[in-house]
Design an enzyme around this catalytic site. Sequence first.
Site, PDB file in Angstrom:
ATOM      1  N   LEU A  46      36.427  50.607  52.265  1.00 35.59           N
ATOM      2  CA  LEU A  46      35.699  49.951  51.171  1.00 35.59           C
ATOM      3  C   LEU A  46      36.541  48.797  50.649  1.00 35.59           C
ATOM      4  CD1 LEU A  46      34.203  52.830  48.954  1.00 35.59           C
ATOM      5  CD2 LEU A  46      32.915  51.126  50.255  1.00 35.59           C
ATOM      6  N   ASP A  47      35.899  47.668  50.338  1.00 37.83           N
ATOM      7  CA  ASP A  47      36.603  46.544  49.715  1.00 37.83           C
ATOM      8  C   ASP A  47      37.185  46.976  48.368  1.00 37.83           C
ATOM      9  OD1 ASP A  47      35.906  44.859  51.786  1.00 37.83           O
ATOM     10  OD2 ASP A  47      34.094  44.122  50.791  1.00 37.83           O
ATOM     11  N   PRO A  48      38.252  46.320  47.902  1.00 36.42           N
ATOM     12  CA  PRO A  48      38.827  46.682  46.601  1.00 36.42           C
ATOM     13  C   PRO A  48      37.824  46.638  45.452  1.00 36.42           C
ATOM     14  CG  PRO A  48      40.368  45.327  47.808  1.00 36.42           C
ATOM     15  CD  PRO A  48      39.104  45.349  48.623  1.00 36.42           C
ATOM     16  N   ILE A  49      36.860  45.675  45.464  1.00 38.50           N
ATOM     17  CA  ILE A  49      35.909  45.617  44.345  1.00 38.50           C
ATOM     18  C   ILE A  49      34.885  46.749  44.405  1.00 38.50           C
ATOM     19  CG2 ILE A  49      36.081  43.096  44.247  1.00 38.50           C
ATOM     20  CD1 ILE A  49      33.052  43.137  45.182  1.00 38.50           C
ATOM     21  N   ALA A  50      34.766  47.402  45.572  1.00 37.93           N
ATOM     22  CA  ALA A  50      33.713  48.405  45.763  1.00 37.93           C
ATOM     23  C   ALA A  50      34.131  49.764  45.213  1.00 37.93           C
ATOM     24  CB  ALA A  50      33.371  48.527  47.240  1.00 37.93           C
TER      25      ALA A  50
END
Length: 312
Positions: A46-50
């Site tokens: 998962l991306d850091p913002i997710a």
Amino acid sequence: MARKRKGEPIHGWIVLDKPAGMTSTQALSKVRRHLNAEKAGHGGTLDPIATGILPIALGEATKTVSYAMDGEKTYRFTVAWGTRTTTDDREGSAVETSAVRPDAEAIRAALPAFLGFVEQIPPQYCALKINGERAYDIAREGEVVDIAPRTVRIDRLELIEMPDADHAVLEVDCGKGTYVRSIARDLAERLGTVGHIRDLRRLRVGSFTLDGAISLDDLTAMEQGAAVERLLLPIETALDDIPALALTDAEAHRLKHGQTVALLTRQDRERLTALRGDVGGDGTVIALSGGKPVALARVEGAEIRPVRVLNL
């Protein structure tokens, strides 16, 4: 002298509800340290913002990570209209703006074009390797990354709500390798504007859902033993779509030692006949003995060949 193990041999899955602001690897490390697990991996970055579902495999469950990553995923995401960014999400720098704001009717009319097997160009900032380098490393140096389109599968794309004219909340069911940031970018372009992902939440990975997930804060507040006892899911949780084949003790012994098992008797053939309707194209099954997983195996004719032995 034998090497001392670092951590305990814990086998199974923990379903983490990853918080925003950290990488999947950082979240994995926190879980592994808290549980004092000898071995761990995760079932899909998962991306850091997710936020949302990050399945954590412990011990022998790490041998089934690829099956979790191949599972269908569900995301809920918010598109912010009017600004395109370098990363196609809110963390990037603005590179283009537009005054166009699509309404709900226009958005719904555009969605069917994204369903089925479609060609998608991954974002410039992604982990794909281009000539041995990560695309995001090339992009950070200010170069344009030449990424070839790839075929992905999108089963559902639905408008959930429009909080205001600048934002739309959507949900998508998709297969492996789909970039939600690319969906947002391409949808905006189809609607005559630009846009990026403001928020992204993964609701499901295969059979792992939010119903069985725990936040990192709640997990680390629990004692290690209680967390394992209450939250640990069986290894085969990631293998729900793979048919199971029950083995005798003798057959299981051979498979666990890397040997092929021949199923030649009439009763054996009946077992295989009953199983074949469920076996996928590559013939993979989960071999069980006494109700416990022994190995991931492949059916080839009248033989069962071990693929990954599970040492439980």
